[in-house]
Design an enzyme around this catalytic site. Structure first.
Site, PDB file in Angstrom:
ATOM      1  N   CYS A   2       9.213  76.027 -34.361  1.00 10.64           N
ATOM      2  CA  CYS A   2       8.293  75.249 -33.534  1.00 10.64           C
ATOM      3  C   CYS A   2       8.362  73.776 -33.902  1.00 10.64           C
ATOM      4  CB  CYS A   2       6.867  75.758 -33.706  1.00 10.64           C
ATOM      5  SG  CYS A   2       6.688  77.521 -33.396  1.00 10.64           S
ATOM      6  N   ARG A  27      13.036  72.627 -30.334  1.00  5.63           N
ATOM      7  CA  ARG A  27      12.598  73.588 -31.348  1.00  5.63           C
ATOM      8  C   ARG A  27      11.814  74.751 -30.755  1.00  5.63           C
ATOM      9  NH1 ARG A  27      13.007  71.249 -36.588  1.00  5.63           N
ATOM     10  NH2 ARG A  27      11.615  72.842 -37.389  1.00  5.63           N
ATOM     11  N   TRP A  72       7.960  78.183 -30.243  1.00  3.57           N
ATOM     12  CA  TRP A  72       8.889  79.278 -30.094  1.00  3.57           C
ATOM     13  C   TRP A  72       8.177  80.520 -30.611  1.00  3.57           C
ATOM     14  CZ3 TRP A  72      11.414  82.761 -33.426  1.00  3.57           C
ATOM     15  CH2 TRP A  72      12.444  83.496 -32.833  1.00  3.57           C
ATOM     16  N   ASN A  96       4.048  76.080 -37.942  1.00  7.56           N
ATOM     17  CA  ASN A  96       5.436  76.500 -37.769  1.00  7.56           C
ATOM     18  C   ASN A  96       5.748  77.450 -38.909  1.00  7.56           C
ATOM     19  OD1 ASN A  96       8.176  76.692 -37.138  1.00  7.56           O
ATOM     20  ND2 ASN A  96       8.701  74.914 -38.369  1.00  7.56           N
ATOM     21  N   GLU A 466      24.513  82.779 -24.561  1.00  8.67           N
ATOM     22  CA  GLU A 466      23.338  81.923 -24.755  1.00  8.67           C
ATOM     23  C   GLU A 466      22.831  81.328 -23.450  1.00  8.67           C
ATOM     24  OE1 GLU A 466      23.239  79.611 -28.939  1.00  8.67           O
ATOM     25  OE2 GLU A 466      25.047  79.263 -27.769  1.00  8.67           O
ATOM     26  N   HIS A 482      42.093  99.155 -29.664  1.00  7.90           N
ATOM     27  CA  HIS A 482      41.440 100.085 -30.584  1.00  7.90           C
ATOM     28  C   HIS A 482      39.992 100.372 -30.174  1.00  7.90           C
ATOM     29  CE1 HIS A 482      44.839 100.171 -33.270  1.00  7.90           C
ATOM     30  NE2 HIS A 482      44.860  98.844 -33.309  1.00  7.90           N
ATOM     31  N   LYS A 582      16.523  75.877 -31.021  1.00  8.10           N
ATOM     32  CA  LYS A 582      17.692  75.309 -31.687  1.00  8.10           C
ATOM     33  C   LYS A 582      17.614  75.435 -33.208  1.00  8.10           C
ATOM     34  CE  LYS A 582      20.841  71.482 -31.272  1.00  8.10           C
ATOM     35  NZ  LYS A 582      21.820  72.332 -30.591  1.00  8.10           N
TER      36      LYS A 582
END
Length: 587
Positions: A2, A27, A72, A96, A466, A482, A582
């Protein structure tokens, strides 16, 4: 994760805080809020969504002391209720981090209390209100002593025109301005306001008034912390002729390469001293930084002929690594605050190893844990997806690998000096639009490569996931047969990177295997003859000829543009992809 901003001074706080939050929106952007205190009354606005959602109401807030937050989400979904700031009684705070024992604290001390959010952060402010005895610093210390986990907290109390700041395992800086004092998660929020900053240490408490700053250690004893020149410049929020920051920052890749190799000269002598008698190297990082570490592993083994490993930082910490005095750990992080990478660096030093940080953030926690720092001069990056910082990391790691090998940087810089121009040429490459259309329509995209190309394939896959949300994986081209070949059908796309002429035939085998299963193929290459051999059967992006070890700087631009253009076709916001932030400062 954050973003936090606080101000105590003579100006209207909400205006300053709003501008700071815009600088820190990378952030987190799940919600945002601002609170100010004036004449013993706290007023606040907070809303789900981007910082811009609170602009109109924030303008109406009046007061000289305030705090702000862009979130966030960890505990509690993005919503108005879970947005910060959180208040209880006389206290309001922004947080945060993650409080690991919040349920235990709630059950022990706050049984019967009514909560307005699902966050761990609200528990902190409820505890402050419960234990407040008129001494704000003593109360904050009492509560933080109860907390397990990580935090950076900025707190206001209706009784005072002060800010209290404290931190543990999350970044918090103090800024000294001409008309007030500041707190923030990151220096760019204070650029233009503060010429000097102080980076708080874990366990510190700072008391900010309009006239000064007092800092105390974990025992509330006054301490002096170093004032540093604020090197940050305000991140340019101007897009110019670019519709998104991601494109703007991809176009700044050439400058990031040039600035990084020019900056290396100033640290080379110290790096040489740290590397004395090195016999083993571990490169560690997360996400994009880990992917650049895979390239560094190949550089070190090829140039220096010593064992090198690349480790995901979150895994490295818990594998009981073997580290001795002749081991160098290279810790890579764009922000310098990535929690797992910082803890990996701490672990390496505690076991007797030496740490070299490769980072874009000069005053970060990672730089304080390192024996030496190799600067990545990418400048501020607003888009969540790393672009120019990735190419800056590759440049820094290339130079560092040459130094480990005993090669003077003059020769390495000479080889690098042509790359900015070649990167500029890549920005004009044709054919990306057609491949983006293939990716946007696909059921999944598989990036393939060998050797260094495989490392870039991993990064290409990460970028596509993303910003476009298209399912994607990166694989060594030889591993296709494989297992992964079972996923190839008419809806699948393979993006194959081929820059090593000696391995080109092997990688072309993978192309044929995909085509024979009716999959679609795009090739990114500078190997002669490939375009002709695949004409009419696959899309080919031709990149300029270059030193094979520096080809990742060019292929990186190609996969970044591919991710960006695919996101646009799918109407995604490439700057602020869902669920991501980020700077990852929590585990």
């Amino acid at each position: 994760m954050c973003g936090i901003v606080g101000y105590c001074g003579k100006r209207n706080a909400s205006e300053i805080i709003y501008k700071g939050l815009k600088q820190l929106e990378y952030r987190g952007y799940d919600s945002a809020g601002i609170a100010v205190v004036s004449d013993g009354t706290v007023s606040a606005v907070k809303k789900q969504g981007r910082v811009a959602n609170i602009e109109a109401e924030a303008k109406a807030l009046r007061g000289n002391v305030g705090i702000g937050h862009t979130r966030w989400a960890t505990h509690g979904k993005p919503s108005d209720e879970n947005a910060h700031p959180h208040s209880s009684g006389k206290f309001t705070l922004v947080h945060n981090g993650i409080i690991e024992n919040y349920d235990e604290l709630k059950a022990r001390y706050l049984c019967g209390e009514k909560f307005s959010s699902d966050t761990d952060s609200e528990v902190i402010v409820k505890l402050l209100d419960k234990f407040y005895n008129g001494d704000i610093l003593a109360t904050v210390k009492k509560v933080t002593d109860m907390l397990k986990g990580s935090y950076a907290l900025v707190i206001i109390c209706a009784d005072f025109d002060w800010l209290v700041v404290t931190k543990r395992a999350n970044p918090a800086i103090i800024g000294y301005g001409e008309d007030g004092n500041f707190a923030a998660s990151d220096a760019p929020a204070l650029a233009g306001y503060c010429k000097e900053i102080t980076v708080l240490q874990d366990g510190d408490f700072a008391l900010l008034t309009a006239d000064g700053v007092s800092i105390f250690d974990c025992n509330l004893q006054g301490v002096i912390r170093e004032r540093l020149i604020n090197l940050a410049e305000p991140a340019s929020l101007e897009l110019g002729d670019c519709p998104y920051y991601m494109l703007k920052e991809i176009r700044e890749v050439p400058a990031s390469v040039e600035r990084t190799y020019l900056a290396y000269v100033s640290v080379e002598s110290r790096i040489k001293r740290i590397l004395k008698d090195v016999k083993r190297v571990i490169v560690t990082g997360c996400g994009t930084a880990y992917n650049s570490g895979l390239i560094a592993k190949r550089y070190i083994e090829c140039f220096a002929s010593i064992p090198a490993e690349a480790e995901i930082a979150g895994e490295f910490r818990y594998k009981n690594p073997i580290i001795t005095g002749d081991t160098i750990v290279i810790a890579v992080s764009q922000s310098g605050e990535t929690a797992d990478t910082v803890e990996a660096a701490k672990l390496a030093r505690s076991m007797g190893g030496k740490v070299i940080a490769v980072t874009n953030a000069p005053y970060s926690e990672l730089t304080r844990q390192a024996d030496a720092v190799v600067p990545v001069e990418a400048g501020s990056e607003i888009c969540v997806a790393a672009t120019k910082s990735y190419t800056g990391q590759i440049t820094a790691l290339y130079l560092l690998a040459n130094t480990i090998a005993g090669i003077n940087s003059t020769e390495a810089v000479r080889r690098l000096s042509v790359m900015p121009e070649l990167c500029n040429k890549m920005l004009e490459c044709k054919g990306i639009d057609a491949i983006a259309d293939m990716c946007a329509r696909s059921s999944g995209v598989y990036f393939l490569g060998r050797d260094i190309d495989y490392a870039v394939a991993l990064e290409g896959s990460l970028k596509l996931k993303e910003v476009s949300y298209v399912p994607s994986e990166g694989y060594p081209a030889g591993e296709l047969k494989h297992g992964t070949l079972a996923l190839m059908d008419i809806k699948a796309v393979a993006v194959v990177i081929i820059t090593n002429e000696q391995l080109a035939g092997k990688s072309e085998n993978a192309v044929e295997q995909v085509l024979s299963r009716r999959g679609k193929v795009a090739v990114i290459s500078n190997v002669d003859g490939i375009e002709k051999r695949l004409q009419g059967r696959a899309e080919v992006i031709k990149i300029p000829e270059c030193d094979k070890y520096l080809s990742p700087l060019l292929t990186a631009v190609a996969v970044q543009l591919l991710a960006y253009k695919t996101a646009l076709l799918l109407e995604r916001d490439p700057d602020k992809p869902r669920n991501l932030a980020k700077s990852v400062t929590v585990e």
